[in-house]
Design an enzyme around this catalytic site. Structure first.
Site, PDB file in Angstrom:
ATOM      1  N   GLY A  32       0.813  -1.215   0.000  1.00 50.36           N
ATOM      2  CA  GLY A  32       0.000   0.000   0.000  1.00 50.36           C
ATOM      3  C   GLY A  32       0.842   1.258   0.000  1.00 50.36           C
ATOM      4  CG  HIS A  77     -20.759 -12.399 -33.510  1.00 54.77           C
ATOM      5  ND1 HIS A  77     -20.466 -13.215 -32.446  1.00 54.77           N
ATOM      6  CD2 HIS A  77     -20.567 -13.143 -34.633  1.00 54.77           C
ATOM      7  CE1 HIS A  77     -20.119 -14.403 -32.912  1.00 54.77           C
ATOM      8  NE2 HIS A  77     -20.174 -14.397 -34.228  1.00 54.77           N
TER       9      HIS A  77
END
Ligand code: FAD
Length: 463
Positions: A264, A442
């Site tokens: 962190g 698609h």
């Protein structure tokens, strides 16, 4: 003589430069004080360099797997110095672009360390004094957290700052911390031939991610030889010769060439000398703000990693815009931090917005969940990356059907580029009926999201 601007920003990272660019676009006279380089952590020691090295890993995987696609190529090797050179070229180009953008908007950039003084004054260590007649925005960002017993020496113990400056990768590494940054480094290094172990204190890596998503990453990491250890306690490490031995709480040891600490980041509020200014800093060093990023001291705002919100560059951008709108007296909608988009660029990629299934249930929601795997997506098969899934979580409506979408979670090929519509749907609180009315071209990877939402209507096409 003090120089006066409408707004003075301390820190030129994503939070600070976004505030400056947005303010200047709105006609404000903006100044930015920056002690290193504009662009901040994100550009010089964070997002961009890390993603550049992950791209090197992608190219490596692609070349290594070329034969399956009918392409004959030599098996790849790694020249990390060349990768470092490319990273620097990309960073420098973006840095140049940012500087010209700021110049073009007539933003004054002052080099030096700025500290806050009363009455919206900012003192720079070269003696310059600036006044923000309307506001001062604090945006000093963050630095890597370290661990006691693991002093960063740039040789055995590294943080992200040192990893991103390497010219040569170590042969083996223990990555301490299995969060986003730790997983990105582990994935990149493993793909480029480093023997990697992840040492995570919590019960699972990628805390905050939906379990189904994290499980896919763990399976992929383990299959590629990454030693993923959770619930680990670190005792210390002892260098000897070219390697160092990490001692773990269970009495075992791990000998590696390097330890990468990714536990962190600490907010850099101490660089602003805030004592006595009235700006409140919490026990972890975060500057306290309200939803409009106001500190409570008249005309003083704080944004980005300095405040206790998700430490992401795009959150800094969003907060900067809210702060500037507030300074302009315009209505500003506070950032909904629970619904910001998260993208993790390890392989396979992870992207999500909104609540995980567990978090939704913990919040007392009755949820309807739909999951679809990329292994039935034609484009995913074509590109040869059919591992992963899309998971959509909806709150059950009064009619018993899936209602508003509360979480979209993805793991797999290019999901960081696919999350945007999931993020939009969650923030719009759209229903499956509304979202599924939109066509997905698609063959595309995005069809899996479309299919997942369509099946929440009870009428999926492909399963
Ligand atoms: C390895 C890594 C990977 C990351 N990847 C991502 C990612 O993929 N996506 C993402 O969204 N985020 C990512 N992040 C996080 C992202 O970099 C930070 O959230 C972002 O940079 C925070 O912006 P900021 O402006 O608040 O602070 P910073 O970027 O830290 O900038 C603060 C600036 O202020 C300057 N400064 C500090 N104090 C003073 C002072 N007193 N006077 C003058 N100047 C001062 C500093 O020099 C610095 O330039 C990553 C971080 C790391 C370390």
């Amino acid at each position: 003589m003090a120089e006066e601007f409408d707004v003075v920003v301390i820190g030129g990272g994503p939070g600070g430069y976004a505030a400056a660019l947005y303010g200047a676009a709105a006609g404000l006279r903006m100044a930015v004080v920056e002690k290193e380089k504009v662009g901040g952590t994100c550009l010089h020691r964070g997002c961009i360099p890390a993603k550049q090295f992950l791209e090197t890993a992608t190219v490596f995987r692609t070349v290594a797997g070329a034969k399956e696609f009918g392409v004959v190529a030599d098996q790849p090797g790694v020249d990390f110095a060349a990768a470092q050179g490319r990273k620097q070229k990309v960073v420098d180009q973006l840095w140049k672009g940012l500087q010209s953008l700021m110049k073009g908007r007539k933003i004054t950039v002052v080099s030096g360390t700025g500290v806050l003084r009363p009455n919206r004054r900012v003192n720079v260590d070269d003696g310059t004094e600036l006044i923000g007649s309307k506001a001062v925005i604090l945006a000093s960002g963050s630095v890597p957290r370290t661990l006691p017993g693991f002093d960063v020496d740039g040789r055995f113990v590294l943080t992200s700052d040192e990893v991103l400056a390497l010219d040569k990768l170590p042969a083996s590494a223990a990555v301490v911390g299995g969060g986003a940054i730790g997983c990105e480094f582990a994935s990149m290094m493993s793909d480029l031939g480093v023997q990697v172990a992840i040492l995570e204190a919590l019960p699972k890596i990628l805390p905050g991610c939906d379990k189904d998503v994290a499980d896919v990453v763990v399976r992929s990491f383990k299959r590629r030889g990454i030693d993923v250890r959770t619930g680990v306690k670190l005792e210390g490490h002892e260098p000897s010769g070219e390697q160092t031995t990490v001692s773990l709480g269970d009495g075992s040891t791990l000998t590696v060439d390097a330890i990468v600490i990714s536990v962190g980041r600490r907010p850099l509020s101490d660089s602003l000398d805030l004592d006595g200014t009235g700006v409140v800093v919490d026990g972890k060093g975060f500057v306290q703000v309200d939803g409009h990023l106001r500190t409570g001291v008249d005309g003083v705002y704080a944004v980005g990693d300095l405040v206790d919100t998700p430490q992401l560059a795009h959150v800094g951008f969003a907060e900067a815009i809210v702060a500037v709108k507030d300074i302009l007296g315009e209505p500003a909608v506070a950032v909904d931090h629970a619904k910001v988009p998260w993208c993790i660029y390890c392989f396979p990629e992870v992207a999500f917005a909104g609540l995980s299934e567990q978090a939704a249930r913990d919040a007392g929601m009755d949820v309807v969940v739909s999951k679809h795997r990329f292994n039935s997506n034609s484009r995913a098969m074509i590109v040869g990356e059919a591992e992963g899934l899309v998971k959509v979580i909806a709150e059950r409506g009064p009619d018993g059907r899936a209602g508003s979408l509360v979480g979209v979670h993805m793991v797999g090929p290019w999901v960081t580029e696919q999350l945007a519509e999931g993020y939009l749907a969650v923030n719009w609180e759209a229903t499956p009926d509304e979202v599924s009315a939109y066509i997905h071209p698609h063959p595309t990877l995005s069809e899996t999201f479309g299919e997942t939402v369509l099946s929440l209507t009870g009428r999926g096409l492909h399963g």
